[in-house]
Design a protein around this motif. Sequence first.
Motif, PDB file in Angstrom:
ATOM      1  N   GLY A  36       0.850  -1.185   0.000  1.00  0.00           N
ATOM      2  CA  GLY A  36       0.000   0.000   0.000  1.00  0.00           C
ATOM      3  C   GLY A  36       0.883   1.231   0.000  1.00  0.00           C
ATOM      4  N   LYS A  37       0.700   2.096   0.998  1.00  0.00           N
ATOM      5  CA  LYS A  37       1.521   3.306   1.090  1.00  0.00           C
ATOM      6  C   LYS A  37       2.675   3.152   2.073  1.00  0.00           C
ATOM      7  CE  LYS A  37      -2.092   6.423  -0.317  1.00  0.00           C
ATOM      8  NZ  LYS A  37      -2.459   7.815  -0.397  1.00  0.00           N
ATOM      9  N   THR A  38       2.787   1.979   2.674  1.00  0.00           N
ATOM     10  CA  THR A  38       3.853   1.762   3.648  1.00  0.00           C
ATOM     11  C   THR A  38       4.855   0.737   3.119  1.00  0.00           C
ATOM     12  OG1 THR A  38       2.669  -0.018   4.783  1.00  0.00           O
ATOM     13  CG2 THR A  38       2.271   2.223   5.575  1.00  0.00           C
ATOM     14  N   TRP A  39       6.004   0.691   3.766  1.00  0.00           N
ATOM     15  CA  TRP A  39       7.038  -0.298   3.448  1.00  0.00           C
ATOM     16  C   TRP A  39       7.123  -1.255   4.618  1.00  0.00           C
ATOM     17  CZ3 TRP A  39       9.534  -0.583  -1.189  1.00  0.00           C
ATOM     18  CH2 TRP A  39       9.364   0.501  -2.056  1.00  0.00           C
ATOM     19  N   SER A  40       7.018  -2.547   4.328  1.00  0.00           N
ATOM     20  CA  SER A  40       7.039  -3.574   5.371  1.00  0.00           C
ATOM     21  C   SER A  40       8.255  -4.476   5.179  1.00  0.00           C
ATOM     22  CB  SER A  40       5.777  -4.431   5.296  1.00  0.00           C
ATOM     23  OG  SER A  40       4.628  -3.632   5.407  1.00  0.00           O
ATOM     24  N   PRO A  41       8.902  -4.881   6.275  1.00  0.00           N
ATOM     25  CA  PRO A  41      10.042  -5.805   6.154  1.00  0.00           C
ATOM     26  C   PRO A  41       9.590  -7.116   5.520  1.00  0.00           C
ATOM     27  CG  PRO A  41       9.766  -5.053   8.430  1.00  0.00           C
ATOM     28  CD  PRO A  41       8.601  -4.542   7.656  1.00  0.00           C
ATOM     29  N   VAL A  42      10.440  -7.690   4.676  1.00  0.00           N
ATOM     30  CA  VAL A  42      10.104  -8.976   4.071  1.00  0.00           C
ATOM     31  C   VAL A  42      10.512 -10.138   4.970  1.00  0.00           C
ATOM     32  CG1 VAL A  42      10.221  -8.116   1.702  1.00  0.00           C
ATOM     33  CG2 VAL A  42      12.224  -9.210   2.708  1.00  0.00           C
ATOM     34  N   PHE A  43      11.322  -9.861   5.977  1.00  0.00           N
ATOM     35  CA  PHE A  43      11.879 -10.921   6.814  1.00  0.00           C
ATOM     36  C   PHE A  43      11.978 -10.417   8.240  1.00  0.00           C
ATOM     37  CE2 PHE A  43      15.605 -13.544   8.194  1.00  0.00           C
ATOM     38  CZ  PHE A  43      15.123 -14.789   7.862  1.00  0.00           C
ATOM     39  N   SER A  44      11.445 -11.194   9.177  1.00  0.00           N
ATOM     40  CA  SER A  44      11.510 -10.812  10.582  1.00  0.00           C
ATOM     41  C   SER A  44      11.557 -12.065  11.434  1.00  0.00           C
ATOM     42  CB  SER A  44      10.283  -9.970  10.953  1.00  0.00           C
ATOM     43  OG  SER A  44      10.323  -9.589  12.297  1.00  0.00           O
ATOM     44  N   GLN A  45      12.464 -12.095  12.384  1.00  0.00           N
ATOM     45  CA  GLN A  45      12.625 -13.226  13.304  1.00  0.00           C
ATOM     46  C   GLN A  45      12.717 -14.552  12.546  1.00  0.00           C
ATOM     47  OE1 GLN A  45       9.487 -12.800  16.207  1.00  0.00           O
ATOM     48  NE2 GLN A  45      10.381 -10.945  17.045  1.00  0.00           N
ATOM     49  N   ASP A  46      13.540 -14.560  11.514  1.00  0.00           N
ATOM     50  CA  ASP A  46      13.827 -15.746  10.699  1.00  0.00           C
ATOM     51  C   ASP A  46      12.615 -16.281   9.937  1.00  0.00           C
ATOM     52  OD1 ASP A  46      16.320 -15.422  11.799  1.00  0.00           O
ATOM     53  OD2 ASP A  46      16.204 -17.168  13.098  1.00  0.00           O
ATOM     54  N   VAL A  47      11.665 -15.416   9.623  1.00  0.00           N
ATOM     55  CA  VAL A  47      10.454 -15.819   8.894  1.00  0.00           C
ATOM     56  C   VAL A  47      10.182 -14.814   7.777  1.00  0.00           C
ATOM     57  CG1 VAL A  47       7.948 -16.175   9.090  1.00  0.00           C
ATOM     58  CG2 VAL A  47       9.447 -16.873  10.963  1.00  0.00           C
ATOM     59  N   LEU A  48       9.891 -15.337   6.570  1.00  0.00           N
ATOM     60  CA  LEU A  48       9.437 -14.472   5.487  1.00  0.00           C
ATOM     61  C   LEU A  48       8.060 -13.938   5.830  1.00  0.00           C
ATOM     62  CD1 LEU A  48      10.528 -16.333   2.234  1.00  0.00           C
ATOM     63  CD2 LEU A  48      11.218 -14.049   2.945  1.00  0.00           C
ATOM     64  N   MET A  49       7.835 -12.669   5.615  1.00  0.00           N
ATOM     65  CA  MET A  49       6.586 -12.041   6.005  1.00  0.00           C
ATOM     66  C   MET A  49       5.535 -12.013   4.898  1.00  0.00           C
ATOM     67  SD  MET A  49       7.576 -11.676   9.005  1.00  0.00           S
ATOM     68  CE  MET A  49       6.066 -11.036   9.671  1.00  0.00           C
ATOM     69  N   PHE A  50       5.905 -12.462   3.708  1.00  0.00           N
ATOM     70  CA  PHE A  50       4.965 -12.489   2.590  1.00  0.00           C
ATOM     71  C   PHE A  50       4.902 -13.902   2.035  1.00  0.00           C
ATOM     72  CE2 PHE A  50       6.392  -8.128   2.887  1.00  0.00           C
ATOM     73  CZ  PHE A  50       5.222  -7.401   2.724  1.00  0.00           C
ATOM     74  N   ASP A  51       3.709 -14.489   2.029  1.00  0.00           N
ATOM     75  CA  ASP A  51       3.532 -15.870   1.575  1.00  0.00           C
ATOM     76  C   ASP A  51       3.751 -16.047   0.078  1.00  0.00           C
ATOM     77  OD1 ASP A  51       2.948 -16.747   4.124  1.00  0.00           O
ATOM     78  OD2 ASP A  51       0.779 -16.582   3.863  1.00  0.00           O
ATOM     79  N   ASP A  52       3.660 -14.963  -0.687  1.00  0.00           N
ATOM     80  CA  ASP A  52       3.799 -15.098  -2.136  1.00  0.00           C
ATOM     81  C   ASP A  52       5.257 -15.052  -2.605  1.00  0.00           C
ATOM     82  OD1 ASP A  52       4.076 -12.392  -1.510  1.00  0.00           O
ATOM     83  OD2 ASP A  52       3.155 -11.726  -3.377  1.00  0.00           O
ATOM     84  N   ILE A  53       6.207 -14.900  -1.704  1.00  0.00           N
ATOM     85  CA  ILE A  53       7.620 -14.940  -2.084  1.00  0.00           C
ATOM     86  C   ILE A  53       8.042 -16.409  -2.138  1.00  0.00           C
ATOM     87  CG2 ILE A  53       9.981 -14.351  -1.423  1.00  0.00           C
ATOM     88  CD1 ILE A  53       8.885 -11.824  -0.106  1.00  0.00           C
ATOM     89  N   ASP A  54       8.317 -16.886  -3.358  1.00  0.00           N
ATOM     90  CA  ASP A  54       8.748 -18.277  -3.508  1.00  0.00           C
ATOM     91  C   ASP A  54      10.276 -18.351  -3.489  1.00  0.00           C
ATOM     92  OD1 ASP A  54       9.624 -17.559  -6.096  1.00  0.00           O
ATOM     93  OD2 ASP A  54       7.849 -18.383  -7.058  1.00  0.00           O
TER      94      ASP A  54
END
Length: 135
Positions: free
Chosen positions: A83-101
């Motif tokens: 959206g209008k914000t930037w979110s980390p893709v990785f946090s605490q050893d976990v990918l934060m977006f399920d669509d990243i293969d």
Amino acid sequence: MEFELKDNHYRVAKMDVFAQFRLSRKLLPMLMGVIGDPKNIKNGGTSMETLLPKMAEVISSMSDEDCNAVIYPCLAVVSRQNGKTWSPVFSQDVLMFDDIDMMDMLQIVGRVVGDALGSFLPTAPANGMDILPAG
């Protein structure tokens, strides 16, 4: 640095110098094992057909710990526009977006490596690690 991958916009924060050093300690010996003589790359003497089997061999011999020592810090400096914000893709050893293969992840890591270590590589890639197929 910013880039687009599969209609998503990504932003790479500058990796601190100590993280760059640790990353180079893991990657540079591996890269030199894959590409061999850097003059071959500059002269166009190394093809993808030659590089891919060597890359597969070197990567398969890396321990999980070594792989994580490369992947985790690279992903930790990447954010994705949400959206209008930037979110980390990785946090605490976990990918934060399920669509990243896996291929997306490797391309993201490759771009971070190119940005962080470009001045140390024999020839700086134009947009990260161009050896991975575009997706």
